[in-house]
Scaffold this active site. Structure first.
Site, mmCIF file in Angstrom:
data_model
loop_
_atom_site.group_PDB
_atom_site.id
_atom_site.type_symbol
_atom_site.label_atom_id
_atom_site.label_comp_id
_atom_site.label_asym_id
_atom_site.label_seq_id
_atom_site.Cartn_x
_atom_site.Cartn_y
_atom_site.Cartn_z
ATOM 1 N N ARG A 32 -14.206 13.344 7.190
ATOM 2 C CA ARG A 32 -12.897 14.005 7.381
ATOM 3 C C ARG A 32 -12.579 14.924 6.197
ATOM 4 N NH1 ARG A 32 -9.155 9.201 7.568
ATOM 5 N NH2 ARG A 32 -7.522 10.754 7.577
ATOM 6 N N SER A 81 -7.248 4.563 9.310
ATOM 7 C CA SER A 81 -8.018 4.441 8.074
ATOM 8 C C SER A 81 -7.342 3.431 7.134
ATOM 9 C CB SER A 81 -8.110 5.830 7.423
ATOM 10 O OG SER A 81 -8.489 5.751 6.081
ATOM 11 N N ASP A 83 -14.789 3.268 8.011
ATOM 12 C CA ASP A 83 -13.783 4.150 7.410
ATOM 13 C C ASP A 83 -14.382 4.943 6.250
ATOM 14 O OD1 ASP A 83 -11.054 5.157 6.829
ATOM 15 O OD2 ASP A 83 -11.441 4.108 4.950
ATOM 16 N N LYS A 129 -8.434 -0.987 6.526
ATOM 17 C CA LYS A 129 -8.768 -1.609 5.236
ATOM 18 C C LYS A 129 -7.807 -2.744 4.912
ATOM 19 C CE LYS A 129 -8.868 2.512 3.610
ATOM 20 N NZ LYS A 129 -9.061 3.868 3.177
ATOM 21 N N HIS A 162 0.840 -1.201 0.000
ATOM 22 C CA HIS A 162 0.000 0.000 0.000
ATOM 23 C C HIS A 162 0.873 1.248 0.000
ATOM 24 C CE1 HIS A 162 -3.637 2.329 0.771
ATOM 25 N NE2 HIS A 162 -2.834 3.117 1.469
#
Ligand code: URA
Length: 432
Positions: free
Chosen positions: A168, A183, A161, A187, A82
């Protein structure tokens, strides 16, 4: 328990208990806690921060708010990667098939981009016919058969989220380390991989503008990963200028194919070797990073990695012939050069502003409802530290409109040429 008391407690700088955090996450997901109270809470977190234990509880509560993907029927160690975001970040398109070609299983759920250019899914959808919406059973079968599949996040993955991120986004509370870390990691944990390699970017094109902030984010996410029983490590990489040369969906697919042919930009290639080697070692396919790098190099040079990309495109319904003729994807009406106004050395290419220029061309979304134009974008010919002559092209703009004075002006303003400039370090730190 009353939400107002919990807002007050955080406002006064106290740590919340597991039970209190779970109350907030489940109450907000179910709709029992209204947006105005949640907004106030997010702002207190923004200013008062959270302890490690609170961040871990928040992450796990968000991960457990929806479907937890079970990848246990995929043999071997499943690796995910990621990036915390950047401009021209084509790494997933290259890394997924590269690492899969040496036998590492990559079961990746990706997202779409908001702002700047598209996300990995937008880039993959620039390939005609490519499907990213695949049922879980087919996703698991593909990874078992081919070692790789990259798909869109299931609708019910970490719904807390999804709701919180949208709030947000409109309450100026995105840029908070506990909120970003929880967050992202919620995931990743819900998506089921055993091993997570994080690329935490820093610089103008990243959430974290300086290395110290990026280090704290990286350390926080690695700690959460370990506490959730996932092997996790992070590379802190530079995003002061765009990575590679292409910014825009089709352009980045073409760049990925070139890189898998061994002809890609040096910084992008190096980034893929660094992240890829970590993935191979964590998946226990090599004992050392050097051994892993040698395996990846061989896969690239022998054409195995490119063959794996072809197979991945075929498996997900895409037109594999684009591997042989990637230029077919470059369908923008106009290719416009941006000549240097002065001679010298490139000192700065401000990543986020170049990303905004690509977005203005249509490569990214300003709001969730916008669609992306896959064909448009920017191809850099010069990077920081390179010499340039007056009149030489700094970059090519791929556009479907001829009147792009605003884009040109933005680009000129954010590419600085001076008497000297040095290429930035690609990797600032590694956190394990
Ligand atoms: N990416 C995410 O998924 N969440 C954040 O908060 C920031 C970046």
């Amino acid at each position: 328990m009353r939400m107002v008391d919990l807002i007050e407690k955080k406002r006064d700088g106290q740590a919340l208990t597991d039970e209190e955090i779970q109350f907030i996450v489940s109450g907000y997901t179910k709709g029992d806690i209204p947006d105005y109270q949640m907004s106030a809470f997010l702002m207190t977190v923004f200013y008062k921060d959270m302890m490690d234990e609170e961040i871990t509880t928040l992450t796990l509560a968000m991960a457990n708010s929806g479907e937890m993907i079970d990848l246990s029927s995929i043999q071997g160690i499943k690796v995910d990667k990621h990036s915390t975001g950047g401009v021209g970040d084509t790494t997933t398109l290259i890394l997924a098939p590269l690492v899969a070609s040496v036998g590492v299983s990559v079961a990746k759920m990706s997202g779409r981009g908001l702002g700047y250019t598209g996300g990995t899914l937008d880039k993959l959808e620039a390939i005609p016919g490519f499907h990213v919406e695949i049922p879980d059973e087919d996703f698991i079968r593909l990874v078992n058969e081919s070692h790789v599949a990259v798909i869109g996040q299931s609708g019910d993955l970490a719904p807390a989220d999804k709701k919180l991120y949208a709030l947000r986004d409109v309450t100026a509370t995105v840029n908070s380390i506990p909120l970003i870390a929880s967050s992202i990691m919620s995931k990743k944990i819900a998506a089921g991989a055993d091993t997570i390699v994080l690329d935490v970017t820093t610089g103008e094109g990243a959430f974290m503008k300086n290395i110290d902030e990026a280090r704290r984010l990286a350390e926080t996410m690695v700690r959460i990963g370990h506490l959730a029983n996932r092997q996790t490590m992070a590379v802190i990489s530079d995003m002061s200028q765009p990575l590679g040369e292409a910014i825009g969906n089709s352009l980045e697919v073409v760049e990925a194919i070139e890189t898998l042919r061994g002809k890609g930009p040096e910084d992008l290639m190096e980034m893929c070797y660094i992240l890829g080697s970590q993935m191979v070692v964590l998946a226990k396919k090599a004992d050392t990073l050097d051994e892993a790098r040698a395996m990846l190099k061989e896969a690239l040079e022998s054409g195995k990695a490119l063959d794996k990309f072809r197979e991945m495109i075929r498996n997900q319904g895409g037109e594999e012939s684009i591997i042989e003729a990637p230029e077919r994807l470059l369908t923008a009406k106009y290719q416009i050069e941006l000549p240097a106004k002065t001679a010298g050395v490139v000192q700065k290419i401000v990543a986020n502003e170049i990303g905004i220029a690509a977005m203005l061309l249509g490569a990214g979304r300003a709001t969730k409802e916008d669609s992306v134009d896959h064909a448009v974008g920017i191809k850099l010919h010069k990077k920081v530290g390179m010499p340039v002559k007056t009149g030489e092209s700094l970059l090519t703009i791929y556009s479907n409109s001829e009147s792009i004075e605003n884009v040109k002006e933005l680009l000129y303003k954010n590419i600085e040429i001076g008497s000297s400039g040095t290429e930035p370090e690609l990797i600032h730190d590694i956190i394990t």
